[in-house]
Design an enzyme around this catalytic site. Structure first.
Site, PDB file in Angstrom:
ATOM      1  N   GLN A  68      -4.544  -1.124   2.768  1.00 38.07           N
ATOM      2  CA  GLN A  68      -4.207   0.097   3.501  1.00 38.07           C
ATOM      3  C   GLN A  68      -5.432   0.635   4.255  1.00 38.07           C
ATOM      4  OE1 GLN A  68      -1.447   1.714   4.268  1.00 38.07           O
ATOM      5  NE2 GLN A  68      -0.140   0.252   3.194  1.00 38.07           N
ATOM      6  N   SER A  69      -6.283  -0.270   4.704  1.00 42.91           N
ATOM      7  CA  SER A  69      -7.513   0.120   5.391  1.00 42.91           C
ATOM      8  C   SER A  69      -7.245   0.827   6.716  1.00 42.91           C
ATOM      9  CB  SER A  69      -8.363  -1.128   5.647  1.00 42.91           C
ATOM     10  OG  SER A  69      -9.385  -0.858   6.579  1.00 42.91           O
ATOM     11  N   ASN A  70      -7.797   2.045   6.848  1.00 44.10           N
ATOM     12  CA  ASN A  70      -7.731   2.767   8.125  1.00 44.10           C
ATOM     13  C   ASN A  70      -8.544   2.026   9.192  1.00 44.10           C
ATOM     14  OD1 ASN A  70      -6.285   5.095   7.036  1.00 44.10           O
ATOM     15  ND2 ASN A  70      -8.201   5.579   5.988  1.00 44.10           N
TER      16      ASN A  70
END
Length: 318
Positions: A68-70
């Site tokens: 879920q890396s921005n």
């Protein structure tokens, strides 16, 4: 002094707003408003990294992060805007029904390779090995680490200080507080403050490494940037504060008291924090500054992360 070239991708300057929460006023810098799909702090760094990628005539981009890396999501979107494809090296598992940042990664056509937490420890080596394999096929992959935290990438937050000083008298500000994952945001602000001869504390609420590792990493990035770009300033280590203890539950988890605070804040202000970064950082800001009535002398930076919450909706709505 060497000033690197950049692209124009972010919607900046972002607003500096005065917000009331639980009857107390405080200043919040809205870096969640740097764009829609690009929202958050990562795009400021990408303006520099992707400018260099274009200069080096890259055929594609390699970077890494959590599932879920921005940063990964922002990289995929920003790269598409300049006509480049991305391969992501992500810690986590694929999901039959993707949501949040992972959904956006796939919508924008990213090539994704997933790793266990143990495998991910060697992700930088893996990316460079794959880059060398592509070079033999006459393909040039431009590689940068998770968070875009390199001595080039942190220029996004060196310039952030120049932007902020046009919005508020920074000589009247005691500290600037932000979430910290890979250290680049804090390192850039530390350099920007030094260049402007400001005696302001840069407070990093770390969510990944240990406190000592984070301090060392941020200072190395800041001092490395000063050397690489021949900057006429000196980094004062005493101006860096790493706040410990706000991610004891782990990077991919969030405790119930923090969920409760995020929900209450959204209810009162309409502003949403994410579970991995800004939710934890705001709890630190709340405990150490806001409830003591020091919100107007200590700026909280909302570094984005909105899409990350969509993978945790049940947890927040229960």
């Amino acid at each position: 002094m060497i000033i690197p070239k950049k692209l124009s991708l972010a919607q900046i300057p972002t607003p500096l707003e005065e917000i009331k929460f639980e009857g107390k006023s405080f200043l919040i810098k809205r870096d969640d408003l740097t764009g829609c799909e690009l929202s958050g702090n990562k795009v400021r760094k990408l303006e520099y990294l992707l400018a260099e990628a274009k200069h080096q005539r890259a055929d594609l981009i390699f970077t890494s992060g959590g599932d879920q890396s921005n940063h990964a999501r922002a990289t995929v979107i920003a790269s598409k805007k300049i006509g480049l494809n991305t391969k992501l090296f992500l810690w986590g598992k694929d999901a039959p029904v993707s949501n949040g940042n992972l959904f956006l990664d796939k919508m924008a056509g990213a090539n994704i390779q997933f790793f266990t937490k143990k495998e991910y420890e060697k992700v930088n080596d893996i990316m460079f090995e794959q880059r060398l394999a592509l070079l033999k096929k006459k393909k040039n992959a431009y590689v940068f680490p998770g968070g875009g935290s390199t001595t080039l990438g942190i220029w996004g937050y060196i310039n952030f200080i120049d932007e902020l000083k046009k919005q508020v008298d920074l000589k009247k500000i005691d500290s600037i507080i932000a979430a910290c994952g890979s250290g680049g945001t804090a390192a850039g602000m530390l350099v920007g403050a030094a260049l402007n001869k400001l005696d302001v504390k840069i407070v990093a609420v770390h969510v990944l490494m240990s406190k000592s590792e984070m301090e060392k990493h941020i200072l190395q990035l800041a001092e490395g940037c000063v050397l690489d770009y021949k900057l006429k300033c000196k980094i004062n280590p005493e101006n860096l504060i790493v706040l410990d203890g706000y991610s004891k539950e782990g990077y991919k988890k969030i405790s119930k008291p923090k969920v409760k605070l995020i929900k209450k804040f959204a209810n009162e202000t309409g502003i949403l924090f994410d579970p991995a970064y800004t939710g934890k950082a705001f709890k630190a800001y709340y405990d150490n500054y806001l409830i003591k009535g020091n919100g107007k002398r200590n700026i909280f930076v909302h570094t984005g992360g909105l899409f990350g919450i969509f993978s945790r909706t049940k947890e927040f709505l229960d």
